[in-house]
Write a protein that holds these residues in place. Structure first.
Motif, PDB file in Angstrom:
ATOM      1  N   ASP A 177      -7.709  -1.910  49.969  1.00 16.67           N
ATOM      2  CA  ASP A 177      -8.814  -1.921  50.589  1.00 16.67           C
ATOM      3  C   ASP A 177      -9.603  -1.842  49.236  1.00 16.67           C
ATOM      4  OD1 ASP A 177     -11.451  -1.167  52.095  1.00 16.67           O
ATOM      5  OD2 ASP A 177     -10.827   0.837  52.122  1.00 16.67           O
ATOM      6  N   PRO A 178      -9.875  -2.844  48.314  1.00 19.69           N
ATOM      7  CA  PRO A 178     -10.788  -2.662  47.366  1.00 19.69           C
ATOM      8  C   PRO A 178     -12.049  -2.710  47.390  1.00 19.69           C
ATOM      9  CG  PRO A 178      -9.996  -4.933  47.841  1.00 19.69           C
ATOM     10  CD  PRO A 178      -9.253  -4.217  48.718  1.00 19.69           C
ATOM     11  N   PHE A 179     -12.800  -2.248  46.578  1.00 19.90           N
ATOM     12  CA  PHE A 179     -14.330  -2.634  46.496  1.00 19.90           C
ATOM     13  C   PHE A 179     -14.559  -4.006  46.574  1.00 19.90           C
ATOM     14  CE2 PHE A 179     -14.750   1.743  44.126  1.00 19.90           C
ATOM     15  CZ  PHE A 179     -15.668   2.190  45.365  1.00 19.90           C
ATOM     16  N   PRO A 180     -15.769  -4.257  47.140  1.00 22.21           N
ATOM     17  CA  PRO A 180     -16.355  -5.883  46.777  1.00 22.21           C
ATOM     18  C   PRO A 180     -16.234  -6.032  45.195  1.00 22.21           C
ATOM     19  CG  PRO A 180     -17.616  -4.567  48.563  1.00 22.21           C
ATOM     20  CD  PRO A 180     -16.873  -3.485  47.906  1.00 22.21           C
ATOM     21  N   THR A 181     -15.863  -7.304  44.951  1.00 16.99           N
ATOM     22  CA  THR A 181     -15.547  -7.285  43.403  1.00 16.99           C
ATOM     23  C   THR A 181     -16.467  -8.655  42.909  1.00 16.99           C
ATOM     24  OG1 THR A 181     -13.706  -6.455  43.856  1.00 16.99           O
ATOM     25  CG2 THR A 181     -14.119  -7.633  41.737  1.00 16.99           C
ATOM     26  N   HIS A 182     -17.353  -8.601  42.186  1.00 16.02           N
ATOM     27  CA  HIS A 182     -18.324  -9.813  41.355  1.00 16.02           C
ATOM     28  C   HIS A 182     -17.466  -9.962  40.344  1.00 16.02           C
ATOM     29  CE1 HIS A 182     -21.468 -11.946  40.051  1.00 16.02           C
ATOM     30  NE2 HIS A 182     -21.472 -11.491  39.048  1.00 16.02           N
ATOM     31  N   PHE A 183     -16.973 -11.464  40.090  1.00 16.88           N
ATOM     32  CA  PHE A 183     -16.186 -12.028  39.089  1.00 16.88           C
ATOM     33  C   PHE A 183     -17.137 -12.797  38.099  1.00 16.88           C
ATOM     34  CE2 PHE A 183     -12.863 -11.182  41.822  1.00 16.88           C
ATOM     35  CZ  PHE A 183     -11.939 -10.661  41.082  1.00 16.88           C
ATOM     36  N   GLU A 184     -17.147 -12.671  36.821  1.00 14.65           N
ATOM     37  CA  GLU A 184     -18.092 -13.436  36.006  1.00 14.65           C
ATOM     38  C   GLU A 184     -17.163 -14.070  34.706  1.00 14.65           C
ATOM     39  OE1 GLU A 184     -21.991 -12.913  33.025  1.00 14.65           O
ATOM     40  OE2 GLU A 184     -21.377 -11.788  34.729  1.00 14.65           O
ATOM     41  N   LEU A 185     -17.211 -15.216  34.623  1.00 14.13           N
ATOM     42  CA  LEU A 185     -16.536 -15.817  33.493  1.00 14.13           C
ATOM     43  C   LEU A 185     -17.356 -15.648  32.086  1.00 14.13           C
ATOM     44  CD1 LEU A 185     -15.436 -19.265  34.845  1.00 14.13           C
ATOM     45  CD2 LEU A 185     -13.817 -17.497  34.178  1.00 14.13           C
ATOM     46  N   VAL A 186     -16.672 -15.210  31.091  1.00 14.67           N
ATOM     47  CA  VAL A 186     -17.409 -14.849  29.843  1.00 14.67           C
ATOM     48  C   VAL A 186     -16.757 -15.531  28.658  1.00 14.67           C
ATOM     49  CG1 VAL A 186     -18.573 -12.953  30.708  1.00 14.67           C
ATOM     50  CG2 VAL A 186     -16.592 -12.671  29.594  1.00 14.67           C
ATOM     51  N   PRO A 187     -17.244 -15.822  27.583  1.00 18.57           N
ATOM     52  CA  PRO A 187     -16.553 -16.330  26.361  1.00 18.57           C
ATOM     53  C   PRO A 187     -15.779 -15.131  25.800  1.00 18.57           C
ATOM     54  CG  PRO A 187     -19.000 -15.898  25.954  1.00 18.57           C
ATOM     55  CD  PRO A 187     -18.657 -16.012  27.511  1.00 18.57           C
ATOM     56  N   ALA A 188     -14.865 -15.478  24.746  1.00 15.97           N
ATOM     57  CA  ALA A 188     -14.005 -14.417  24.172  1.00 15.97           C
ATOM     58  C   ALA A 188     -14.946 -13.383  23.454  1.00 15.97           C
ATOM     59  CB  ALA A 188     -13.183 -15.322  23.446  1.00 15.97           C
ATOM     60  N   THR A 189     -15.976 -13.518  22.830  1.00 17.85           N
ATOM     61  CA  THR A 189     -16.857 -12.856  22.000  1.00 17.85           C
ATOM     62  C   THR A 189     -17.346 -11.821  23.060  1.00 17.85           C
ATOM     63  OG1 THR A 189     -18.645 -14.520  22.252  1.00 17.85           O
ATOM     64  CG2 THR A 189     -17.360 -14.471  20.141  1.00 17.85           C
ATOM     65  N   ILE A 190     -17.582 -12.022  24.180  1.00 17.87           N
ATOM     66  CA  ILE A 190     -18.121 -11.114  25.428  1.00 17.87           C
ATOM     67  C   ILE A 190     -17.224 -10.232  25.677  1.00 17.87           C
ATOM     68  CG2 ILE A 190     -19.714 -10.887  27.362  1.00 17.87           C
ATOM     69  CD1 ILE A 190     -21.474 -11.850  24.874  1.00 17.87           C
ATOM     70  N   MET A 191     -16.134 -10.865  25.819  1.00 18.61           N
ATOM     71  CA  MET A 191     -15.005  -9.866  26.289  1.00 18.61           C
ATOM     72  C   MET A 191     -14.440  -9.014  25.342  1.00 18.61           C
ATOM     73  SD  MET A 191     -13.172  -9.560  29.104  1.00 18.61           S
ATOM     74  CE  MET A 191     -12.545 -10.965  30.000  1.00 18.61           C
ATOM     75  N   TYR A 192     -14.424  -9.202  23.993  1.00 14.63           N
ATOM     76  CA  TYR A 192     -14.356  -8.239  22.740  1.00 14.63           C
ATOM     77  C   TYR A 192     -15.370  -7.064  22.881  1.00 14.63           C
ATOM     78  CZ  TYR A 192     -11.611 -12.320  20.627  1.00 14.63           C
ATOM     79  OH  TYR A 192     -10.951 -13.286  20.424  1.00 14.63           O
ATOM     80  N   GLU A 193     -16.575  -7.758  23.196  1.00 16.53           N
ATOM     81  CA  GLU A 193     -17.610  -6.658  23.113  1.00 16.53           C
ATOM     82  C   GLU A 193     -17.609  -5.547  24.370  1.00 16.53           C
ATOM     83  OE1 GLU A 193     -22.631  -6.388  23.795  1.00 16.53           O
ATOM     84  OE2 GLU A 193     -21.644  -8.261  23.021  1.00 16.53           O
ATOM     85  N   PHE A 194     -17.294  -6.034  25.564  1.00 18.23           N
ATOM     86  CA  PHE A 194     -17.041  -5.454  26.592  1.00 18.23           C
ATOM     87  C   PHE A 194     -15.837  -4.499  26.344  1.00 18.23           C
ATOM     88  CE2 PHE A 194     -19.204  -8.369  29.755  1.00 18.23           C
ATOM     89  CZ  PHE A 194     -20.389  -8.474  29.248  1.00 18.23           C
ATOM     90  N   ALA A 195     -14.815  -4.856  25.905  1.00 19.03           N
ATOM     91  CA  ALA A 195     -13.505  -4.152  25.545  1.00 19.03           C
ATOM     92  C   ALA A 195     -13.873  -3.081  24.726  1.00 19.03           C
ATOM     93  CB  ALA A 195     -12.582  -4.936  25.185  1.00 19.03           C
ATOM     94  N   SER A 196     -14.846  -3.461  23.697  1.00 13.20           N
ATOM     95  CA  SER A 196     -14.957  -2.614  22.533  1.00 13.20           C
ATOM     96  C   SER A 196     -15.940  -1.336  23.056  1.00 13.20           C
ATOM     97  CB  SER A 196     -15.473  -3.239  21.471  1.00 13.20           C
ATOM     98  OG  SER A 196     -14.498  -4.194  20.908  1.00 13.20           O
ATOM     99  N   TYR A 197     -16.730  -1.640  23.695  1.00 17.74           N
ATOM    100  CA  TYR A 197     -17.900  -0.543  24.185  1.00 17.74           C
ATOM    101  C   TYR A 197     -17.399   0.040  25.411  1.00 17.74           C
ATOM    102  CZ  TYR A 197     -21.410  -2.150  20.891  1.00 17.74           C
ATOM    103  OH  TYR A 197     -22.412  -2.269  19.671  1.00 17.74           O
TER     104      TYR A 197
END
Length: 487
Positions: free
Chosen positions: A26-46
Motif C-alpha cells: 500500500d505505497p504512497f502515490p509516487t511521482h517519478f522523474e528522470l534526471v541527469p547524473a549531476t542532479i542525482m549527485y546533488e540530491f544524494a548529497s543534500y
C-alpha cells in the motif's frame, strides 16, 4: 535512456504498481522523474531537493561524483518520504535498470506510509526544506554569507544531538503548527514567522525570574532539573547570546535532522523490505512475459549485486532481505513446538512480515529476528583493530547479535546530555557523555567543544571516559584543557 524506451518505462512502472498492490503493498502515490547524473549527485548529497547550501553538501557531492567516476559506487535511485512520494531515476540507466528501480521504490514508499516510526514525520518536507533554504539565504543577505556559514559550521557539528521522542506529536498539532507558520491561522496576538522564538524568549524570562525567586529563598534550583538529550533544543531555549535569526537557524537544522531520524532507525528494515518486493515484482513481471528472457537473467545479476554481502561491513539490503525471508519461512512452516506453545498456524508468513514492517525498527527487528541459524548462515562476527591488523573477537551468535544492536544505539553517535546549564553558578555549560564502551575521538571532541562555546558564549565542559579514566574536557574561549576526575 533512449527516448523510444520512455513510453515502455511508463507502462512498466504502471505494471509494477499494479503487481505491488496485488501482493498487498500500500505505497504512497509516487511521482517519478528522470534526471541527469549531476542532479542525482546533488540530491544524494543534500538528502533533499532544494535544501539550504553549505560547504559540507558540496563536499559530499564531489565525493559521490568521484566514487561514481571511479566505478566504486552507483546511485540507482533516490526516493523522498513525502505524500505523494517523489522518486528520481537516472537518465543514463537503461529500461531494465529503471524498471528494477521503480519496483524497489514501491517497497520504500509502502514502508514510509505504513511503518509506525514514520507516522510523525512531515509529508511536506520538500516544500519546507525550500522555505528553510530561502530563510537562510535571507539571513546571508542580512548578516553576511560568511557569518551565516560559520554559524552553520557550529550547528552542524552537533546536529545529531536531538531527542526524537520530544518530536512525536499528533497530526492535528503538527498541522496547526504548520498553519501558524504559514499564517493561515492566528494566535491571540499578531503572528510572525518568529512567534515560536518569542515564546521561547518568554519562557526563558519566566525561568530566570523563578530562579531568582528560588535564590532569594536560598534554594538555587538545578538547571535543568534532569539531564537533557536534545542539545539543539536546549541551546535554542537557553543560550544567553543567540540572536533570533540564529535560534531560527538552529531550529531549521534540528527539524530537518529529525525528519531523517526514522530512516536512520529503520535502514536495515527499509532496504530489506524494498529488496524483497523488487525481487518479487520483477519475477512476476518476467512470469507474465513483461520482461524478455535476457532481461530476466540481467535482473538476476543486478539483484545479486545489490544483495552482495560485504566482508568488512553489514550490507543493509542483504541483512534485511535475509531476515524478512527467514521470518516468512518460519511463520509459514512453524514447528510442532511453535504451534503448540506459541499458537502459530501454518501459512501466516505473509501476514507476519507485514506486521513486522508496521511495528518494528532496526533494533527490535534484529533483537527479535536475527536468529542463531541466520548468524551462522550469514557468517556474522564482531571484529576490532589490534595494532595494525583487524581481528575477529567474537563469533558467539548472541554476543554478535547484541553487538550489532548496540552499535545502532543512538545511530552510532555518542550519547551526550546537558547535565548542568549553570555550572559553578557561572552559566557555564556542563555536558556528560554516557559512555557505552566506545571512547570519543579526542581531537574531534575538543574541536566540537569550541563550536559549542560559539553557541553558548560561556565556558563549556564535557565529562567522558577515555582509556578507562573519567576525564573532563573544557574550553573557555581561548584554550582547551583536560582534567582527570576522581571516581
Amino acid at each position: 535512456m533512449a527516448d523510444s524506451d520512455l513510453e515502455r518505462l511508463r507502462d512498466r512502472i504502471g505494471y509494477a504498481w499494479e503487481i505491488a498492490h496485488e501482493f498487498g503493498l500500500d505505497p504512497f502515490p509516487t511521482h517519478f522523474e528522470l534526471v541527469p547524473a549531476t542532479i542525482m549527485y546533488e540530491f544524494a548529497s543534500y538528502s533533499l531537493p532544494g535544501r539550504f547550501s553549505h560547504w559540507t553538501h558540496g563536499k559530499a557531492y564531489y565525493r559521490q561524483k568521484m566514487l561514481y567516476d571511479l566505478g566504486l559506487s552507483k546511485i540507482y535511485e533516490m526516493v523522498v518520504n513525502t505524500n505523494p512520494s517523489y522518486a528520481f531515476l537516472m537518465e543514463m540507466n537503461d529500461l531494465l535498470q529503471n524498471t528494477f528501480v521503480a519496483a524497489h521504490v514501491f517497497g520504500h514508499t509502502d514502508f514510509f506510509k505504513n511503518n509506525v516510526y514514520f507516522q510523525h514525520t512531515s509529508r511536506r518536507m520538500i516544500e519546507r526544506a525550500s522555505l528553510n533554504a530561502e530563510r537562510i539565504a535571507k539571513y546571508e543577505f542580512d548578516h553576511g554569507k560568511l557569518e551565516v556559514e560559520h554559524f552553520l559550521d557550529a550547528v552542524l557539528s552537533i546536529q545529531e544531538h536531538v531527542d526524537y521522542h520530544l518530536f512525536l506529536k499528533g497530526e492535528d498539532e503538527a498541522e496547526e503548527e504548520e498553519q501558524l507558520r504559514r499564517g493561515e491561522v492566528s494566535r491571540t496576538r499578531p503572528s510572525t514567522e518568529y512567534d515560536d522564538l518569542w515564546e521561547l524568549d518568554h519562557e526563558e524570562k519566566e525561568r530566570r525570574a523563578e530562579e531568582e525567586r528560588e535564590r532569594r529563598r536560598g534554594r538555587p534550583p538545578k538547571f535543568p532539573e534532569k539531564p537533557q538529550k536534545d542539545l539543539l533544543l536546549f541551546l535554542i531555549r537557553h543560550s544567553p547570546i543567540l540572536e533570533p535569526w540564529q535560534r531560527d537557524v538552529i531550529e531549521i537544522v534540528r527539524q530537518e535532522f529529525l525528519y531523517f531520524v526514522p530512516q536512520m532507525q529503520t535502514k536495515v528494515m527499509n532496504e530489506g523490505w524494498a529488496s524483497i518486493w523488487h525481487s518479487r515484482i520483477m519475477r512476476e513481471m518476467a512470469d507474465r512475459g513483461m520482461l524478455s528472457d535476457a532481461e530476466a537473467v540481467e535482473f538476476a545479476r543486478m539483484h545479486a549485486s545489490v544483495l552482495s554481502p560485504s566482508r568488512t561491513s553489514l550490507n543493509p539490503y542483504y541483512l534485511g532481505y535475509k531476515i524478512f525471508e527467514d521470518i516468512e519461512r518460519r511463520w509459514d512452516n512453524p514447528t510442532r513446538e511453535e504451534q503448540e506453545r506459541l499458537g502459530r498456524k501454518p501459512g501466516m508468513g505473509r501476514q507476519k512480515i507485514f506486521e513486522v514492517r508496521e511495528l518494528d525498527n532496526d533494533v527490535s527487528f534484529l533483537r527479535n529476528y536475527l536468529t542463531k541459524e541466520l548468524v551462522e548462515e550469514l557468517d556474522l562476527y564482531l571484529y576490532k583493530k589490534e595494532g595494525d591488523e583487524w581481528v575477529i573477537v567474537e563469533k558467539n551468535w548472541e554476543k554478535v547479535r547484541d553487538g550489532i544492536v548496540a552499535s545502532m544505539t543512538n545511530f552510532g553517535f555518542p550519547y551526550i546530555v546537558v547535565d548542568d546549564g549553570d555550572y559553578r553558578g557561572n552559566r557555564e555549560l556542563y555536558l556528560r557523555h554516557l559512555h557505552e564502551g566506545q571512547d570519543l575521538d579526542m581531537v574531534y571532541a575538543e574541536k566540537t567543544l569550541q563550536y559549542v562555546h560559539q553557541l553558548w558564549g560561556r565556558p563549556v565542559h564535557l565529562e567522558t571516559v577515555y582509556d578507562g579514566k573519567r576525564i573532563l574536557l573544557s574550553y573557555d574561549g581561548e584554550r582547551n584543557s583536560k582534567t582527570t576526575l576522581e571516581r
